[in-house]
Design a protein around this motif. Structure first.
Motif, short mmCIF file in Angstrom:
data_model
loop_
_atom_site.label_atom_id
_atom_site.label_comp_id
_atom_site.label_asym_id
_atom_site.label_seq_id
_atom_site.Cartn_x
_atom_site.Cartn_y
_atom_site.Cartn_z
N GLU A 121 -34.51 12.39 61.67
CA GLU A 121 -33.60 13.48 61.26
C GLU A 121 -33.69 13.74 59.76
N SER A 122 -34.71 13.17 59.12
CA SER A 122 -34.84 13.22 57.67
C SER A 122 -36.06 14.05 57.26
N PHE A 123 -36.12 14.38 55.98
CA PHE A 123 -37.17 15.26 55.47
C PHE A 123 -37.81 14.68 54.20
N VAL A 124 -38.96 15.26 53.84
CA VAL A 124 -39.62 14.94 52.57
C VAL A 124 -39.75 16.23 51.77
N ILE A 125 -39.49 16.15 50.46
CA ILE A 125 -39.86 17.26 49.56
C ILE A 125 -40.79 16.70 48.50
N GLY A 126 -41.93 17.38 48.29
CA GLY A 126 -42.87 16.94 47.27
C GLY A 126 -43.80 18.06 46.87
N ASP A 127 -44.64 17.77 45.88
CA ASP A 127 -45.56 18.81 45.38
C ASP A 127 -47.00 18.55 45.80
N ARG A 128 -47.23 17.48 46.53
CA ARG A 128 -48.62 17.14 46.89
C ARG A 128 -48.79 17.04 48.40
N ASP A 129 -50.05 17.16 48.81
CA ASP A 129 -50.36 17.00 50.23
C ASP A 129 -49.97 15.61 50.72
N SER A 130 -50.08 14.61 49.82
CA SER A 130 -49.73 13.25 50.24
C SER A 130 -48.24 13.13 50.58
N ASP A 131 -47.40 13.98 49.97
CA ASP A 131 -45.98 13.98 50.31
C ASP A 131 -45.76 14.54 51.71
N ILE A 132 -46.50 15.60 52.00
CA ILE A 132 -46.36 16.23 53.31
C ILE A 132 -46.93 15.29 54.39
N GLN A 133 -48.02 14.62 54.05
CA GLN A 133 -48.61 13.66 54.98
C GLN A 133 -47.67 12.48 55.21
N LEU A 134 -46.93 12.10 54.18
CA LEU A 134 -45.92 11.04 54.34
C LEU A 134 -44.92 11.42 55.42
N ALA A 135 -44.47 12.66 55.37
CA ALA A 135 -43.49 13.12 56.38
C ALA A 135 -44.06 12.96 57.78
N VAL A 136 -45.34 13.29 57.93
CA VAL A 136 -46.00 13.16 59.24
C VAL A 136 -46.12 11.69 59.63
N ASN A 137 -46.65 10.88 58.70
CA ASN A 137 -46.90 9.47 59.00
C ASN A 137 -45.62 8.70 59.32
N ALA A 138 -44.54 9.06 58.61
CA ALA A 138 -43.28 8.32 58.78
C ALA A 138 -42.49 8.82 59.99
N GLY A 139 -42.87 9.97 60.54
CA GLY A 139 -42.14 10.52 61.68
C GLY A 139 -40.88 11.26 61.27
N CYS A 140 -40.92 11.88 60.10
CA CYS A 140 -39.78 12.68 59.65
C CYS A 140 -39.70 13.99 60.43
N LYS A 141 -38.55 14.65 60.30
CA LYS A 141 -38.38 15.94 60.97
C LYS A 141 -39.26 17.01 60.32
#
Ligand SMILES: [Mg+2]
Ligand SMILES: [Zn+2]
Length: 168
Positions: A121-141
């Motif tokens: 139920e959580s999200f990631v905000i970042g300026d890099r592709d690695s931040d967006i990939q983190l959201a995917v890898n961690a199973g964020c919403k």
């Protein structure tokens, strides 16, 4: 009930960074950051910084410098009535093969354990592709990349997250 969080990149997402920022006197909030953080907080999200700080592992600066920059960030946020709830960082170099350097998920797992967070139920905000990939890898919403045409500043990203979070 579990908490939800936004896992925030720090450098070039919350504060301006010319590269390996570690001097508190150089800290500058980026546009829309206090307003966006406030909106997220008021919408029930914990505000958790997760930051790659390989400058520590490379010997460019010390852990204390990272904390000093965080204190300055908190000081600048104070007049707006909002604070970051916690800071997690990876001090390692890319070649160290740790499990915490984004887009790997160590920091999110540690934070989730400490703060009883429902990552799905959580999200990631970042300026890099690695931040967006983190959201995917961690199973964020979801993950939102700032400084893009769609989300030019932090407030636009925060508003998007609040609208997504309201959908069940
Ligand atoms: Mg960044
Ligand atoms: Zn690490």
């Amino acid at each position: 009930m579990k908490n939800r969080a936004v896992f925030l990149d720090r450098d070039n997402t919350l504060i301006h960074d010319d590269g390996f920022i570690h001097e508190p006197e150089k800290v500058k909030l980026l546009p829309g950051v206090p307003e966006g953080l406030k909106l997220l907080k008021e919408s029930g999200y914990l505000l958790i910084v997760t930051s790659n700080q390989s400058g520590i592992g490379r010997g460019y600066f010390q852990e204390d410098d990272f904390h000093a920059v965080n204190r300055k960030l908190q000081e600048f946020l104070k007049p707006y009535g909002v604070q970051i709830d916690d800071f997690f960082f990876c001090p390692h170099r890319p070649e160290d093969g740790c499990n915490c350097r984004k887009p790997r998920t160590g920091m999110v797992e540690k934070a989730a354990e400490k703060w009883n967070i429902d990552v799905s139920e959580s999200f990631v905000i970042g300026d890099r592709d690695s931040d967006i990939q983190l959201a995917v890898n961690a199973g964020c919403k979801g993950g939102v990349k700032v400084r893009t045409t769609l989300f030019p500043d932090f407030l636009s990203a925060a508003k998007h997250i609040v609208s997504l979070g309201d959908e069940s």
